[in-house]
Design an enzyme around this catalytic site. Structure first.
Site, PDB file in Angstrom:
ATOM      1  N   HIS A   6       0.875  -1.131  -0.107  1.00  0.00           N
ATOM      2  CA  HIS A   6       0.018  -0.024   0.062  1.00  0.00           C
ATOM      3  C   HIS A   6       0.748   1.071   0.102  1.00  0.00           C
ATOM      4  O   HIS A   6       0.589   2.390  -0.730  1.00  0.00           O
ATOM      5  CB  HIS A   6      -0.881   0.121   1.278  1.00  0.00           C
ATOM      6  CG  HIS A   6      -2.213  -0.894   1.206  1.00  0.00           C
ATOM      7  ND1 HIS A   6      -3.063  -0.702   0.160  1.00  0.00           N
ATOM      8  CD2 HIS A   6      -2.417  -1.919   1.907  1.00  0.00           C
ATOM      9  CE1 HIS A   6      -3.769  -1.764   0.303  1.00  0.00           C
ATOM     10  NE2 HIS A   6      -3.707  -2.320   1.261  1.00  0.00           N
ATOM     11  N   ARG A  62     -15.694  -0.648 -16.817  1.00  0.00           N
ATOM     12  CA  ARG A  62     -15.777  -1.957 -16.137  1.00  0.00           C
ATOM     13  C   ARG A  62     -17.051  -2.447 -15.473  1.00  0.00           C
ATOM     14  O   ARG A  62     -16.988  -1.559 -14.456  1.00  0.00           O
ATOM     15  CB  ARG A  62     -14.556  -2.367 -15.694  1.00  0.00           C
ATOM     16  CG  ARG A  62     -14.434  -3.920 -15.175  1.00  0.00           C
ATOM     17  CD  ARG A  62     -13.121  -4.240 -14.523  1.00  0.00           C
ATOM     18  NE  ARG A  62     -13.143  -3.605 -13.111  1.00  0.00           N
ATOM     19  CZ  ARG A  62     -11.765  -3.470 -12.416  1.00  0.00           C
ATOM     20  NH1 ARG A  62     -10.803  -4.620 -13.043  1.00  0.00           N
ATOM     21  NH2 ARG A  62     -11.728  -3.056 -11.369  1.00  0.00           N
ATOM     22  N   GLU A  68      -7.915 -12.184 -17.553  1.00  0.00           N
ATOM     23  CA  GLU A  68      -7.366 -12.127 -16.534  1.00  0.00           C
ATOM     24  C   GLU A  68      -7.359 -13.446 -15.863  1.00  0.00           C
ATOM     25  O   GLU A  68      -6.576 -13.681 -14.823  1.00  0.00           O
ATOM     26  CB  GLU A  68      -7.875 -11.199 -15.276  1.00  0.00           C
ATOM     27  CG  GLU A  68      -9.231 -10.952 -15.062  1.00  0.00           C
ATOM     28  CD  GLU A  68      -9.783  -9.999 -14.387  1.00  0.00           C
ATOM     29  OE1 GLU A  68      -8.988  -9.250 -13.266  1.00  0.00           O
ATOM     30  OE2 GLU A  68     -11.067  -9.892 -14.455  1.00  0.00           O
ATOM     31  N   ASP A  85      -4.098  -9.678 -12.007  1.00  0.00           N
ATOM     32  CA  ASP A  85      -4.835 -10.858 -11.693  1.00  0.00           C
ATOM     33  C   ASP A  85      -4.159 -12.071 -12.655  1.00  0.00           C
ATOM     34  O   ASP A  85      -3.851 -13.167 -12.188  1.00  0.00           O
ATOM     35  CB  ASP A  85      -6.235 -11.322 -11.623  1.00  0.00           C
ATOM     36  CG  ASP A  85      -6.791 -10.428 -10.391  1.00  0.00           C
ATOM     37  OD1 ASP A  85      -6.343 -10.504  -9.463  1.00  0.00           O
ATOM     38  OD2 ASP A  85      -8.107  -9.996 -10.482  1.00  0.00           O
ATOM     39  N   ARG A 104       0.074 -11.410  -5.240  1.00  0.00           N
ATOM     40  CA  ARG A 104       0.738 -10.286  -5.381  1.00  0.00           C
ATOM     41  C   ARG A 104       1.258  -9.351  -4.339  1.00  0.00           C
ATOM     42  O   ARG A 104       2.173  -8.508  -4.379  1.00  0.00           O
ATOM     43  CB  ARG A 104       0.297  -9.676  -6.548  1.00  0.00           C
ATOM     44  CG  ARG A 104      -1.008  -8.862  -6.211  1.00  0.00           C
ATOM     45  CD  ARG A 104      -1.778  -8.314  -7.714  1.00  0.00           C
ATOM     46  NE  ARG A 104      -3.241  -7.711  -7.537  1.00  0.00           N
ATOM     47  CZ  ARG A 104      -3.555  -6.590  -7.425  1.00  0.00           C
ATOM     48  NH1 ARG A 104      -2.402  -5.587  -7.450  1.00  0.00           N
ATOM     49  NH2 ARG A 104      -4.617  -6.294  -7.133  1.00  0.00           N
ATOM     50  N   CYS A 154      -4.576  -3.164 -19.116  1.00  0.00           N
ATOM     51  CA  CYS A 154      -4.945  -2.272 -17.764  1.00  0.00           C
ATOM     52  C   CYS A 154      -4.553  -2.729 -16.643  1.00  0.00           C
ATOM     53  O   CYS A 154      -4.862  -1.903 -15.610  1.00  0.00           O
ATOM     54  CB  CYS A 154      -6.659  -1.988 -17.910  1.00  0.00           C
ATOM     55  SG  CYS A 154      -7.549  -3.721 -17.437  1.00  0.00           S
TER      56      CYS A 154
END
Length: 575
Positions: A190, A333, A431, A455, A465, A502
């Site tokens: 983060h 999306r 993905e 993903d 990840r 993306c």
């Protein structure tokens, strides 16, 4: 002088005195209490004060970082409002007749241990860090201690910490904080993601920086090379400042490309687009000269609401973005809820592994009324510009056909009601590895693909990840991942449709030349990466790319092999 190697998490160079974010002493003594009711009330006040803190920090984060990065504080608020957690602490006070500090410590450790033990569930493992952060804040209130306050820094510094919590990072003032260095963390942490949003140089994962530097010592944070330098010599300071200025000059040069097309040295045109989370992100889209919105993550409409957003609320949000792009494409999306994205007002079933569970399109197809509301809003918005509707996490042809059938059904209803519908394209994310393998079949049924590498990589490599211990497996340039990407691009072009990307990899300096060699049509990324990638594109002659993708896929064996392959390829353009 001492050099410490770490991970380059955010570009740039900072030279300033070190500022150690040292945690206050939160030690306590367990004691018995006679007035249990008063002790529970004292604990509840600490919870309320902590909620107030987090809400304020979230607002700061939304302004400085944007909606998406601020979302982590929703998880903190959920914990503070979770009766299973806070209720367990109150119960511990009542049953054991102990002070709130001891009850908080015992209960939080139990929860942290439980979540950390869920090795097959990355989402739940990540909640352990959130509980630790929230528990520390409650403990500070109980002990009347002040947590470190990055917002109070009033002179130029490089912040040094074991780790920077989302709360810490959100409060960094760019006027004074010139960069930060941590003991732990990786590029997907983060703090690293927030640093890139703030455009602050950052080096993470040094392991020893907090023990190697003292407050006030001069420090270099080289976010370009992933190096920290403690007590640099005057000559080194001069060299690093020169290197930092060169980077700033480079950014100024990139800014000149804001209104330029994305073309290679030999005139081949591509599209460089921006990823956004809300209409508020459009300023960054325009400031960085995006040629499209390649991903509008609509889940933030749901996450920033106390109830399901209405059709009209969604319509207005979609319309504002589409109109704001003035005829340029906007890929929206459909909601990608589930996994690590939850709604307070929608109780989803508990799952052993929510990242592989009922999320994204799977959730939409199981809750068609909610799905239909979103699709109606999208269809109405299509009349105001160039809309591309995209379905996430498609794994089978049946899922795609079901989603398209619901879309067509709602279109027919709107047309029969006299609602104007514009032209639009229908696409899907690639993905899920199964979808990549069958891209030739899917390509016959959609207008475009968008590859979601975040993903796709973790599913292909079976590596979370966000797990630092598995960073060696989360390899964007691994030949296995590249083969799936190339097959997807080749299948799309053979069927006459365009393909974008993306995920984070679209703006990655190593991945970019490989993707260009594969013929990827659209590159969608964080707005702050657009001009750098446009600049790189202008250097490359596509004739030089011949064979690069094949070498990356067939001759390389690891991530490192392809990093070297691209570095050698790009070196000819730096001469």
């Amino acid at each position: 002088m001492k050099k410490i190697n770490g991970i380059a998490a955010s570009d740039g160079i900072a030279v300033a005195p070190a500022y150690l974010l040292v945690e206050p002493d939160l030690s306590f003594t367990e004691s018995s209490v006679s007035d249990v009711e008063a002790e529970v009330a004292r604990f509840k006040k600490a919870v309320a004060d902590s909620q107030s803190d987090v809400e304020k920090i979230k607002e700061i984060a939304k302004k400085s970082l944007g909606e998406e990065e601020a979302q982590v504080f929703d998880a903190h608020l959920m914990i503070l409002m979770d009766p299973e957690f806070t209720g367990a602490i109150s119960t511990e006070i009542e049953n054991s007749k102990i002070n709130a500090e001891a009850a908080l410590d015992k209960t939080s450790k139990t929860f942290i241990t439980m979540f950390e033990g869920m090795t097959d569930n990355p989402y739940m493992q990540e909640r352990a860090a959130d509980i630790r952060d929230v528990s520390k804040r409650m403990m500070a209130h109980l002990l009347n201690k002040e947590l470190t306050n990055p917002a109070a820094i009033d002179h130029e510094v490089v912040v040094v910490a074991h780790d920077l919590t989302p709360s810490d990072t959100a409060q960094l003032n760019k006027k004074y904080v010139k960069g930060f260095i941590t003991d732990i963390g990786g590029r997907t942490a983060h703090s690293a993601i927030m640093a890139r949003s703030l455009e602050l140089p950052a080096v993470v994962g040094t392991e020893t920086i907090t023990s190697d530097v003292k407050n006030g010592q001069m420090l270099v944070c080289d976010g370009l090379s992933g190096v920290a330098v403690v007590d640099p010599t005057d000559d080194e300071i001069a060299d690093y400042k020169k290197k930092g200025q060169a980077f700033l000059d480079q950014k100024a040069e990139w800014q000149k490309l804001k209104n330029e097309p994305s073309v290679t040295a030999d005139g081949k045109k591509f599209i460089i687009a921006a990823n956004i989370g809300t209409p508020d992100d459009m300023a960054g889209v325009h400031d960085n000269g995006a040629e499209a919105v390649g991903l509008y993550r609509t889940e933030f409409l749901y996450m920033d609401s106390s109830d399901f957003p209405t059709e009209d609320q969604q319509f207005e949000a979609y319309k504002s973005v589409i109109e704001g792009m003035d005829g340029k494409p906007v890929v929206i999306r459909t909601m990608d809820i589930g996994g690590d994205k939850h709604l307070d007002y929608w109780e989803l079933p508990d799952e052993m592994n929510p990242f592989l569970g009922i999320r994204a399109i799977r959730l939409s197809l199981k809750n068609k009324e909610i799905f239909k509301t979103q699709l109606r809003a999208l269809l109405r918005a299509s009349a105001y510009g160039k809309l591309c509707i995209m379905f996430p996490m498609i794994g089978t042809l049946e899922e795609l056909r079901q989603a398209k059938a619901v879309l067509n059904e709602e279109k027919e209803k709107l047309v029969s009601e006299g609602t104007k519908i514009g032209d639009y394209e229908v696409g899907m994310m690639i993905e899920v590895p199964a979808a990549a393998m069958l891209a030739d079949q899917f390509a016959k049924e959609v207008d475009f693909f968008s590859i979601g590498t975040n993903d796709l990589i973790q599913y292909t490599m079976a590596a979370d990840r966000g797990n630092d211990g598995l960073s060696y497996l989360y390899q964007p340039y691994h030949p296995a991942v590249l083969r799936l990407i190339k097959h997807t691009i080749d299948s799309a072009h053979k069927a006459g449709i365009w393909v974008g990307m993306c995920g984070e990899a679209a703006g990655d300096a190593t991945m970019f030349p490989i993707l260009l060699a594969m013929g990827l049509d659209e590159y969608s990324m964080s707005a702050t990466s657009i001009l750098r990638i446009r600049s790189e594109m202008k250097k490359i002659n596509t004739a030089d790319l011949a064979g690069l993708a094949d070498k990356a896929i067939n001759e390389s064996q690891t991530n490192a092999d392809n990093e070297k392959l691209v570095a050698d390829f790009m070196s000819k353009y730096s001469k």
